[in-house]
Write an enzyme that holds these catalytic residues in place. Structure first.
Site, PDB file in Angstrom:
ATOM      1  N   ALA A 154       0.842  -1.198   0.000  1.00 43.96           N
ATOM      2  CA  ALA A 154       0.000   0.000   0.000  1.00 43.96           C
ATOM      3  C   ALA A 154       0.875   1.245   0.000  1.00 43.96           C
ATOM      4  O   ALA A 154       2.046   1.198   0.395  1.00 43.96           O
ATOM      5  CB  ALA A 154      -0.911   0.004   1.228  1.00 43.96           C
ATOM      6  N   ASP A 155       0.294   2.325  -0.428  1.00 45.36           N
ATOM      7  CA  ASP A 155       0.953   3.618  -0.329  1.00 45.36           C
ATOM      8  C   ASP A 155      -0.108   4.695  -0.174  1.00 45.36           C
ATOM      9  O   ASP A 155      -1.230   4.529  -0.636  1.00 45.36           O
ATOM     10  CB  ASP A 155       1.821   3.909  -1.551  1.00 45.36           C
ATOM     11  CG  ASP A 155       2.946   4.865  -1.206  1.00 45.36           C
ATOM     12  OD1 ASP A 155       2.679   6.084  -1.160  1.00 45.36           O
ATOM     13  OD2 ASP A 155       4.067   4.412  -0.949  1.00 45.36           O
ATOM     14  N   THR A 156       0.260   5.777   0.485  1.00 41.37           N
ATOM     15  CA  THR A 156      -0.686   6.849   0.795  1.00 41.37           C
ATOM     16  C   THR A 156      -0.095   8.194   0.395  1.00 41.37           C
ATOM     17  O   THR A 156       1.096   8.442   0.610  1.00 41.37           O
ATOM     18  CB  THR A 156      -0.995   6.852   2.308  1.00 41.37           C
ATOM     19  OG1 THR A 156      -1.571   5.585   2.656  1.00 41.37           O
ATOM     20  CG2 THR A 156      -1.967   7.960   2.686  1.00 41.37           C
TER      21      THR A 156
END
Length: 174
Positions: A69-71
């Site tokens: 995941a990345d934000t």
């Protein structure tokens, strides 16, 4: 057969979230250059970053499932990175003060048989803050700017609009 979750992340917060919901996992840190993702569209950027990280780590056996995941934070068509120092943190909070910004989390889940990529969006509104309030906050959180911003920063929020919790790095349905 029970699947084995492989968390492809260096994020202590993602690890903490999985531990909180008692999902067993193994960590494999990706070795990627995130700067190669040039998109200025936050949805595309987090999708590409999640894919980049998730495809960087191989599946070692049939029962493994990869989670990456990345934000990113977006405000007025600008993507904000993690604040590098107290001055940058103060500038970000000043920009967000009394305004709504968006937090996008891209997720990739991959097994030997399947792969899914999705993005969750959260709208976040900060209370209007004075310079003194911003300085107070930043001066107390500078040692761990990014982590403190996520944890202590909750007191700055006046409104949060989402049906999931991607704001804290990994979307779980609530």
């Amino acid at each position: 057969m029970t699947n084995k979750l492989i968390l492809v992340s260096s994020s202590p917060r993602r690890q903490e979230l999985l531990n909180q919901v008692k999902i067993p996992f193994t960590i494999r840190k990706p070795d990627v250059d995130e700067s190669q993702i040039k998109s200025s569209d936050p949805v595309e950027k987090v999708k590409q970053l999640a894919l980049l990280k998730g495809k960087n780590v191989p599946l070692h056996c049939e029962d493994e499932v990869i989670l990456s995941a990345d934000t990113v934070v977006s405000f007025h068509q600008t993507i904000f990175g993690k604040p590098k120092d107290s001055q940058e943190a103060a500038q970000m909070i000043t920009a967000f003060s009394g305004n709504v910004h968006e937090v996008f989390t891209g997720v990739m889940i991959r097994s030997h048989d399947d792969e899914i990529v999705f993005v969750e969006r959260t709208k976040v509104e900060f209370w209007p803050l004075s310079k003194e309030e911003i300085d107070w906050y930043v001066n107390r959180t500078i040692k761990q700017v990014h982590t403190a911003f996520k944890v202590l920063g909750q007191c700055l929020l006046s409104k949060l609009s989402a049906i999931t919790t991607p704001l804290w790095d990994c979307p779980f349905r609530v």
